[in-house]
Design a protein around this motif. Structure first.
Motif, PDB file in Angstrom:
ATOM      1  N   ASP A  76       7.836  -4.797  -5.865  1.00 32.16           N
ATOM      2  CA  ASP A  76       6.544  -5.458  -5.943  1.00 32.16           C
ATOM      3  C   ASP A  76       6.585  -5.955  -7.472  1.00 32.16           C
ATOM      4  O   ASP A  76       5.263  -5.981  -8.074  1.00 32.16           O
ATOM      5  N   HIS A 134       3.982  -0.216  -0.544  1.00 28.28           N
ATOM      6  CA  HIS A 134       5.118  -1.237  -0.805  1.00 28.28           C
ATOM      7  C   HIS A 134       5.794  -1.862   0.316  1.00 28.28           C
ATOM      8  O   HIS A 134       7.266  -1.613   0.403  1.00 28.28           O
ATOM      9  N   SER A 136       6.426  -4.617   1.605  1.00 28.24           N
ATOM     10  CA  SER A 136       7.234  -5.858   1.274  1.00 28.24           C
ATOM     11  C   SER A 136       8.606  -5.248   0.843  1.00 28.24           C
ATOM     12  O   SER A 136       9.900  -5.888   1.242  1.00 28.24           O
ATOM     13  N   ASP A 171      -1.363  -4.497   0.128  1.00 27.25           N
ATOM     14  CA  ASP A 171      -0.582  -6.064   0.573  1.00 27.25           C
ATOM     15  C   ASP A 171      -1.404  -6.700   1.566  1.00 27.25           C
ATOM     16  O   ASP A 171      -1.299  -6.326   2.838  1.00 27.25           O
TER      17      ASP A 171
END
Length: 278
Positions: A76, A134, A136, A171
């Motif tokens: 990130d 996290h 992504s 997110d």
């Protein structure tokens, strides 16, 4: 309805965070629900850990057999050095021990079983707030979290509303992705300085999870955020309470629907003596 007391990663004031022992203690201390963090192992197992890097919470830096696994990764947008959960299989992770308690890392399956067992033991339904960490990053290394989490919940029969289970993430794009995939309520986690409006969040989530400074000024005076969220139809779960009873009472006086607390017993005590704060 009384606001919820949510054991933040269990009861880490007393026992190591995100361990099964810590979650059991949170329920014994009076928590209505617990909050956990999910990451993924190399073989695609959902594991309980706040950090994808393992040196803060396990003994991996002292394990010579894993010395060559030390590396650097960008997660990130931040460069992190150490040992990463996605470089270990579950079997390897189970050889590590958490600090300082010496427990092994637990899986999401184990926590879901524990919540069901403790609910049966106490004769009340305990809730669970699940933070996906996290997502992504994990998707970028071939470990997509959304389908795995929803599938696991389906396997345990808790993938529908009514089980006190919430899914949450910082997110925004990930929370938006989850929205059409599940009927479970969703929480958009928020930190100071992040631009947002309650009405925009209400289009894809059911609640916000703001940092405590976004709810209280100086741990005493309400910022008005809770009222704004409620007008937009959102619930509010504030994180994280690490102070005493007076701090917890201030959160409750501000009208939150729940607070994440490192020591659930403190928040439970504060809730029992709810009264205007002078």
């Amino acid at each position: 309805m009384s606001p919820l007391v949510i054991g933040h990663r269990g009861a880490p004031t007393h026992l190591a965070e995100n361990t099964l022992a810590s979650f059991r203690l949170a329920f014994r201390l009076g928590a209505d629900a617990v909050e956990t963090d999910l990451v993924m192992s190399r073989d695609g197992v959902l594991v309980l850990s706040h950090d994808p890097e393992l040196s803060r919470t396990t003994d991996v830096p002292f394990r010579p057999e894993f010395a060559e696994r030390r590396t650097r990764k960008v997660i990130d947008g931040r460069l992190v050095e150490g040992w990463f959960v996605d470089d270990f299989t579950l079997a390897e992770l189970h050889t590590l021990r958490t600090s300082p308690a010496g427990d092994r890392l637990a899986t999401f399956d184990e926590l879901l079983l524990l919540v069901a067992q403790e609910s049966a033991r106490f004769g009340r339904r305990f809730g669970l707030h699940v933070e996906l960490k996290h997502p992504s990053y994990f998707a970028s290394v071939g470990l997509p979290m959304a389908g795995k989490v929803i599938g696991t919940l389906r396997d345990h029969g808790v993938d529908e509303p009514g089980h006190g289970l919430w899914l949450q993430s910082f997110d925004e794009s990930f929370v938006r992705t989850l929205s059409p995939m599940t009927r479970l309520p969703l929480v958009q986690l928020l930190d100071v300085g992040r631009p947002f409006t309650c009405h925009r969040v209400a289009a894809y989530a059911d609640a916000i999870g703001p940092a405590r400074r976004m709810v209280l000024e100086g741990d005493r005076r309400s910022t008005g955020l809770v009222a704004q969220a409620h007008r937009a139809g959102l619930q509010v779960f504030a994180w994280t309470m690490r102070g005493g009873v007076e701090q917890a009472r201030a959160f409750f006086a501000a009208g939150v629907d729940g607070i994440f607390s490192d020591d659930p017993s403190v928040a439970v005590e504060a809730r029992q003596i709810l009264a205007p704060i002078g």
